[in-house]
Design an enzyme around this catalytic site. Structure first.
Site, PDB file in Angstrom:
ATOM      1  N   GLU A 304      -2.239  -0.353   6.443  1.00 55.04           N
ATOM      2  CA  GLU A 304      -2.350   0.979   5.827  1.00 55.04           C
ATOM      3  C   GLU A 304      -3.018   2.010   6.728  1.00 55.04           C
ATOM      4  OE1 GLU A 304      -4.439   0.798   2.096  1.00 55.04           O
ATOM      5  OE2 GLU A 304      -3.133  -0.747   1.245  1.00 55.04           O
ATOM      6  N   GLY A 305      -3.391   1.635   7.937  1.00 55.55           N
ATOM      7  CA  GLY A 305      -4.188   2.534   8.765  1.00 55.55           C
ATOM      8  C   GLY A 305      -5.661   2.485   8.440  1.00 55.55           C
TER       9      GLY A 305
END
Length: 338
Positions: A304-305
């Site tokens: 998801e970063g």
């Protein structure tokens, strides 16, 4: 600036023509760093980070005010082979969660003042199972690269790319082996938490993909073994370079996507730092291969970063100290002698 390429050959040329760091800004930032009210080197790696950031922003006294987090989502044909502990439907469900602000990356983006954008790439049409054919045609990989490129806000002063795609640690493992050599087992990990039987299936899928395709060209490795979200991250990272926007890389999958750029054109990731070391086993090996030392090591493996977004705080701290501290002259403090 719309993506200036329509073929992989043109994309490679764009990478090769990317701007270099501003040497004058680097020199100015180094000079300023040497005059700040602290002993030389006392802020350790924060000093190097601030100088690196200054060089890409073209000023010896930069600020970090407008970070952008971009999440790309894609689905994968290899999921039919049982490579994940979760079904592909979770990708769609998590995109909805991102859009409603309920995921970890939403909280981290908000905490560090980042604008967050989400791009779902043809979730109803998974890529092809790469054990039977290339994951994407050239048109498909170009479309994903262009989506990533066009997603970057030219007014951003930092970019973080993240991903969501059930099965994409298998893609990352295959790309790692294609780019850097070794056996499939050297690169394949448990991802979302598969058991021993699932890990064996993943490793076999990676090995069969490597045996089927000629992936001596790094961009072909991205096309044949990757996914739309990986290609979109690569496109966004390349666009950030064109705009002289620094990048923080996330974990294993993001690093695999980014590594295709570095292998295609050495130096293509000079504007990027590694945000963290993932708990996915081969991430350290991949970071070593592209010469990046992670800022954080917290055992994260979410994607998801999230790890890169958390590292925004580290970079903000580095820049705040560099640009906000007084020099010895300004503070009326006697400087030490070297």
């Amino acid at each position: 600036m719309s993506a200036p390429f329509t073929t992989l050959t043109e994309f490679r040329a764009v990478l090769a023509a990317a701007p270099a760091v501003d040497a004058a800004a680097i020199a100015g930032a180094q000079d300023r760093n040497g005059q700040l009210t602290k002993p030389p080197g006392a802020l350790g790696r924060l000093e190097d980070l601030a100088i690196w950031y200054a060089g890409w922003r073209g000023t010896d006294r930069p600020s970090l005010d407008n970070p952008q987090v971009i999440i790309f989502a894609g689905n994968h044909g290899i999921c039919a082979q049982g490579v994940s502990a979760f079904p592909p439907e979770v990708t769609v469900q998590m995109v909805a969660n991102f859009e409603h602000g309920g995921a970890a990356i939403n909280q981290l983006s908000k905490a560090f003042g980042a604008k967050m954008d989400v791009h779902a790439l043809n979730l109803d049409t998974p890529t092809v199972d790469f054990t039977v054919a290339p994951a994407m045609t050239e048109d498909e990989v170009i479309a994903a690269l262009r989506t990533g490129w066009n997603a970057v806000d030219p007014d951003a002063d930092l970019v973080v790319t993240g991903e969501m795609g059930i099965g994409n640690t298998t893609c990352g493992a295959a790309i790692g082996a294609a780019l850097f050599g070794g056996e499939a087992a050297d690169w394949t990990g448990r991802g979302t938490g598969v058991d021993d039987e699932g890990l064996a299936r993943k490793t076999d899928v990676v090995a069969r993909g490597l045996a089927l395709h000629d992936v001596s060209d790094p961009l072909e490795a991205l096309r044949c073994l990757g996914g739309r979200e990986l290609a979109a991250m690569a496109g966004a990272i390349a666009a950030a370079r064109a705009h002289r926007i620094p990048v923080i890389l996330d974990g294993f999958i993001c690093t695999a996507a980014a590594a295709t750029l570095e292998k295609a054109v050495p130096g293509a990731l000079d504007h990027a730092v590694a945000g963290h070391l993932s708990a996915e086993g081969a991430h350290r090996r991949m970071l070593d291969a592209i010469g990046k030392e992670p800022l954080l090591q917290l055992g994260l493996r979410l994607g998801e970063g999230s790890g890169a977004a958390l590292a925004i705080g580290v970079l903000k701290g580095a820049i705040a100290c560099h640009s906000g501290m007084a020099t010895f002259a300004e503070a009326g403090v006697a400087a030490g002698e070297a």
